[in-house]
Scaffold this motif. Structure first.
Motif, mmCIF file in Angstrom:
data_model
loop_
_atom_site.group_PDB
_atom_site.id
_atom_site.type_symbol
_atom_site.label_atom_id
_atom_site.label_comp_id
_atom_site.label_asym_id
_atom_site.label_seq_id
_atom_site.Cartn_x
_atom_site.Cartn_y
_atom_site.Cartn_z
ATOM 1 N N LYS A 102 0.814 -1.222 0.000
ATOM 2 C CA LYS A 102 0.000 0.000 0.000
ATOM 3 C C LYS A 102 0.845 1.268 0.000
ATOM 4 O O LYS A 102 0.343 2.347 -0.320
ATOM 5 N N GLY A 103 2.065 1.149 0.429
ATOM 6 C CA GLY A 103 2.964 2.301 0.433
ATOM 7 C C GLY A 103 2.929 3.136 1.691
ATOM 8 O O GLY A 103 3.802 3.981 1.895
ATOM 9 N N LYS A 104 1.932 2.908 2.545
ATOM 10 C CA LYS A 104 1.860 3.717 3.758
ATOM 11 C C LYS A 104 0.996 3.031 4.808
ATOM 12 O O LYS A 104 0.084 2.266 4.499
ATOM 13 N N THR A 105 1.324 3.347 6.043
ATOM 14 C CA THR A 105 0.478 3.029 7.191
ATOM 15 C C THR A 105 -0.177 4.328 7.620
ATOM 16 O O THR A 105 0.484 5.372 7.644
ATOM 17 N N THR A 106 -1.468 4.298 7.951
ATOM 18 C CA THR A 106 -2.153 5.544 8.296
ATOM 19 C C THR A 106 -2.885 5.416 9.626
ATOM 20 O O THR A 106 -3.481 4.387 9.941
ATOM 21 N N VAL A 107 -2.822 6.483 10.390
ATOM 22 C CA VAL A 107 -3.601 6.648 11.612
ATOM 23 C C VAL A 107 -4.295 7.991 11.495
ATOM 24 O O VAL A 107 -3.649 9.006 11.201
ATOM 25 N N GLY A 108 -5.611 8.035 11.703
ATOM 26 C CA GLY A 108 -6.388 9.257 11.497
ATOM 27 C C GLY A 108 -6.246 10.261 12.619
ATOM 28 O O GLY A 108 -5.145 10.521 13.117
ATOM 29 N N ASN A 109 -7.363 10.814 13.046
ATOM 30 C CA ASN A 109 -7.384 11.892 14.034
ATOM 31 C C ASN A 109 -8.095 11.450 15.314
ATOM 32 O O ASN A 109 -8.974 10.584 15.298
ATOM 33 N N ASN A 110 -7.708 12.084 16.423
ATOM 34 C CA ASN A 110 -8.437 11.946 17.704
ATOM 35 C C ASN A 110 -8.464 10.515 18.224
ATOM 36 O O ASN A 110 -9.453 10.071 18.803
ATOM 37 N N ASN A 111 -7.368 9.808 18.033
ATOM 38 C CA ASN A 111 -7.265 8.441 18.537
ATOM 39 C C ASN A 111 -6.465 8.398 19.836
ATOM 40 O O ASN A 111 -5.559 9.207 20.051
ATOM 41 N N LEU A 112 -6.786 7.427 20.682
ATOM 42 C CA LEU A 112 -5.995 7.118 21.861
ATOM 43 C C LEU A 112 -5.385 5.736 21.662
ATOM 44 O O LEU A 112 -6.102 4.732 21.616
ATOM 45 N N LEU A 113 -4.063 5.704 21.515
ATOM 46 C CA LEU A 113 -3.329 4.457 21.353
ATOM 47 C C LEU A 113 -2.594 4.204 22.660
ATOM 48 O O LEU A 113 -1.629 4.889 22.988
ATOM 49 N N MET A 114 -3.052 3.214 23.415
ATOM 50 C CA MET A 114 -2.528 3.012 24.761
ATOM 51 C C MET A 114 -1.192 2.269 24.758
ATOM 52 O O MET A 114 -0.741 1.746 23.740
ATOM 53 N N GLU A 115 -0.611 2.205 25.933
ATOM 54 C CA GLU A 115 0.768 1.746 26.143
ATOM 55 C C GLU A 115 1.046 0.391 25.493
ATOM 56 O O GLU A 115 0.261 -0.536 25.577
ATOM 57 N N ASN A 116 2.195 0.342 24.789
ATOM 58 C CA ASN A 116 2.767 -0.913 24.293
ATOM 59 C C ASN A 116 1.954 -1.575 23.191
ATOM 60 O O ASN A 116 2.161 -2.750 22.883
ATOM 61 N N MET A 117 1.009 -0.872 22.564
ATOM 62 C CA MET A 117 0.280 -1.505 21.465
ATOM 63 C C MET A 117 1.057 -1.329 20.162
ATOM 64 O O MET A 117 1.923 -0.466 20.044
ATOM 65 N N HIS A 118 0.759 -2.181 19.186
ATOM 66 C CA HIS A 118 1.505 -2.205 17.926
ATOM 67 C C HIS A 118 0.562 -2.138 16.734
ATOM 68 O O HIS A 118 -0.463 -2.831 16.697
ATOM 69 N N ILE A 119 0.927 -1.322 15.765
ATOM 70 C CA ILE A 119 0.204 -1.224 14.498
ATOM 71 C C ILE A 119 1.160 -1.648 13.393
ATOM 72 O O ILE A 119 2.198 -1.013 13.176
ATOM 73 N N GLY A 120 0.830 -2.727 12.698
ATOM 74 C CA GLY A 120 1.708 -3.277 11.677
ATOM 75 C C GLY A 120 1.682 -2.490 10.380
ATOM 76 O O GLY A 120 0.909 -1.545 10.186
ATOM 77 N N HIS A 121 2.532 -2.915 9.465
ATOM 78 C CA HIS A 121 2.691 -2.229 8.178
ATOM 79 C C HIS A 121 1.381 -2.183 7.390
ATOM 80 O O HIS A 121 0.582 -3.118 7.403
ATOM 81 N N ASP A 122 1.166 -1.061 6.733
ATOM 82 C CA ASP A 122 0.042 -0.867 5.808
ATOM 83 C C ASP A 122 -1.324 -0.929 6.479
ATOM 84 O O ASP A 122 -2.345 -1.064 5.805
ATOM 85 N N CYS A 123 -1.370 -0.829 7.802
ATOM 86 C CA CYS A 123 -2.663 -0.742 8.482
ATOM 87 C C CYS A 123 -3.306 0.619 8.209
ATOM 88 O O CYS A 123 -2.632 1.603 7.906
ATOM 89 N N GLU A 124 -4.625 0.652 8.364
ATOM 90 C CA GLU A 124 -5.379 1.894 8.231
ATOM 91 C C GLU A 124 -6.281 2.027 9.457
ATOM 92 O O GLU A 124 -7.274 1.319 9.576
ATOM 93 N N ILE A 125 -5.916 2.927 10.351
ATOM 94 C CA ILE A 125 -6.688 3.169 11.560
ATOM 95 C C ILE A 125 -7.471 4.465 11.353
ATOM 96 O O ILE A 125 -6.902 5.486 10.959
ATOM 97 N N GLY A 126 -8.776 4.433 11.617
ATOM 98 C CA GLY A 126 -9.631 5.582 11.345
ATOM 99 C C GLY A 126 -9.515 6.676 12.380
ATOM 100 O O GLY A 126 -8.430 6.950 12.922
ATOM 101 N N ASN A 127 -10.639 7.310 12.695
ATOM 102 C CA ASN A 127 -10.692 8.436 13.616
ATOM 103 C C ASN A 127 -11.463 8.056 14.878
ATOM 104 O O ASN A 127 -12.390 7.251 14.838
ATOM 105 N N GLY A 128 -11.082 8.662 15.992
ATOM 106 C CA GLY A 128 -11.843 8.492 17.218
ATOM 107 C C GLY A 128 -11.777 7.108 17.829
ATOM 108 O O GLY A 128 -12.660 6.728 18.599
ATOM 109 N N CYS A 129 -10.740 6.349 17.525
ATOM 110 C CA CYS A 129 -10.619 4.998 18.059
ATOM 111 C C CYS A 129 -9.878 5.008 19.396
ATOM 112 O O CYS A 129 -9.020 5.849 19.644
ATOM 113 N N ILE A 130 -10.212 4.049 20.239
ATOM 114 C CA ILE A 130 -9.493 3.804 21.482
ATOM 115 C C ILE A 130 -8.972 2.375 21.413
ATOM 116 O O ILE A 130 -9.755 1.429 21.253
ATOM 117 N N ILE A 131 -7.656 2.231 21.521
ATOM 118 C CA ILE A 131 -7.038 0.912 21.388
ATOM 119 C C ILE A 131 -6.214 0.647 22.643
ATOM 120 O O ILE A 131 -5.326 1.419 22.997
#
Length: 257
Positions: A102-131
Motif C-alpha cells: 500500500k505504500g503507507k500506514t495511516t492513523v487518522g485523528n483523535n485516537n488514543l493508542l494506549m501503552e505498548n500496542m503495535h500497528i503493523g505495516h500498511d494498516c489503516e486506523i480511522g478516527n476516534g478509536c481507542i485501542i
C-alpha cells in the motif's frame, strides 16, 4: 512560535518541522520526516524515516513511529507512516511504515493508542478509536472510525474491523468484526449490539433498533447472504443497515458469527 528542541535531542537537518513543537530529551528525528505544528514529544520518542505527523499530537516516552516493517518481503522501498491530528500515542507504542503493498500506514485523528500496542505495516486506523494496552495489529488491518478495542487483543493480518464496535479484552480474531457490535467470549463471536456505545455517540433509539433487528435477521440465517438481502430489503433507507450489509458482502476473511 519557535520549536522547543531539547539540546539532548537529535534532529536530522533534513527533517521538516512546523511551529511550536516541543521535542524532549533523547528524542531522535530521522531524515525524511515531516512534522506539523503544536506536537509534544516526551523523552525518548523516535520518529523514523518516512514519518508524517500532523498537528496537536502528544507522543509519550519510548514510542517508535514509522519503524521498518516486520515483513520479510520489504526490501527498503521508500514508504511512509502518516499520523493525523490530536492523537495521544502512549508509552512504547510502535507503528510500522508501509510496504510496497500500500505504500503507507495511516492513523487518522483523535485516537488514543494506549501503552505498548503495535500497528503493523500498511494498516489503516480511522478516527476516534481507542485501542487498549498491548493490543497488536498484524499487517494491513483496517479499523473504521470510533472502534473501541480493549487491552491485550490480537488481530490477524488483512482483517477489517467495523466502526463503533466494542472488542473484549484478551480476545483474538482471524475474521472480520462487523460494525456496531460487541465482540467477545472465547472463541470470539457476536455478543450483541454495542448499545451503550451507540447511545453515547447519539444514535437514536429507532436507529439502534434497526441495527439490532438487522443483525437478528442476518444471524438467524444459515447462509448469511440471505440475511443480508432480507435486512437490506426491510431497511432500504437506513445508512447504518447498508453499512452492515456492505461490510459483510465485501468481507474477504469472513465475518464472526
Amino acid at each position: 512560535m519557535a520549536n522547543q528542541i531539547h539540546p539532548m535531542a537529535i534532529v536530522d537537518p533534513e527533517a521538516k518541522l512546523g511551529d511550536n513543537n516541543i521535542i524532549g530529551p533523547f528524542c531522535v528525528i530521522d531524515k525524511n520526516v515531516v512534522i506539523g505544528d503544536n506536537n509534544k514529544l516526551y523523552n525518548g520518542v523516535t520518529l523514523h524515516f518516512g514519518t508524517r505527523l500532523g498537528n496537536n499530537n502528544e507522543i509519550f516516552p519510548g514510542a517508535s513511529i514509522s519503524t521498518k516493517p516486520q515483513d520479510l518481503k520489504f526490501v527498503g522501498e521508500e514508504t511512509t507512516c502518516e499520523i493525523g491530528d490530536n492523537n495521544s500515542i502512549r508509552e512504547n507504542v510502535t507503528i510500522s511504515r508501509g510496504t510496497a503493498s500500500k505504500g503507507k500506514t495511516t492513523v487518522g485523528n483523535n485516537n488514543l493508542l494506549m501503552e505498548n500496542m503495535h500497528i503493523g505495516h500498511d494498516c489503516e486506523i480511522g478516527n476516534g478509536c481507542i485501542i487498549g494496552n498491548s493490543t497488536k495489529f498484524a499487517g494491513e488491518v483496517v479499523v473504521d472510525d470510533n472502534a473501541i478495542i480493549s487491552a491485550c487483543c490480537l488481530f490477524h493480518q488483512f482483517l477489517h474491523v467495523g466502526g463503533y464496535i466494542m472488542f473484549q479484552g484478551g480476545s483474538r480474531t482471524s475474521q472480520d468484526i462487523p460494525p456496531y457490535v460487541i465482540a467477545g467470549k472465547e472463541p470470539i463471536r457476536y455478543a450483541g449490539v454495542n448499545l451503550i456505545g451507540l447511545r453515547r455517540r447519539g444514535f437514536s433509539n429507532e436507529t439502534i433498533e434497526a441495527i439490532h433487528d438487522a443483525y437478528r435477521i442476518i444471524y438467524s440465517k444459515g447462509v448469511m447472504k440471505e440475511g443480508v438481502a432480507e435486512a437490506r430489503a426491510k431497511y432500504p433507507d437506513s445508512k447504518e443497515v447498508e453499512y452492515i450489509c456492505s461490510f459483510i458482502e465485501n468481507s474477504k476473511r469472513g465475518v464472526i458469527r
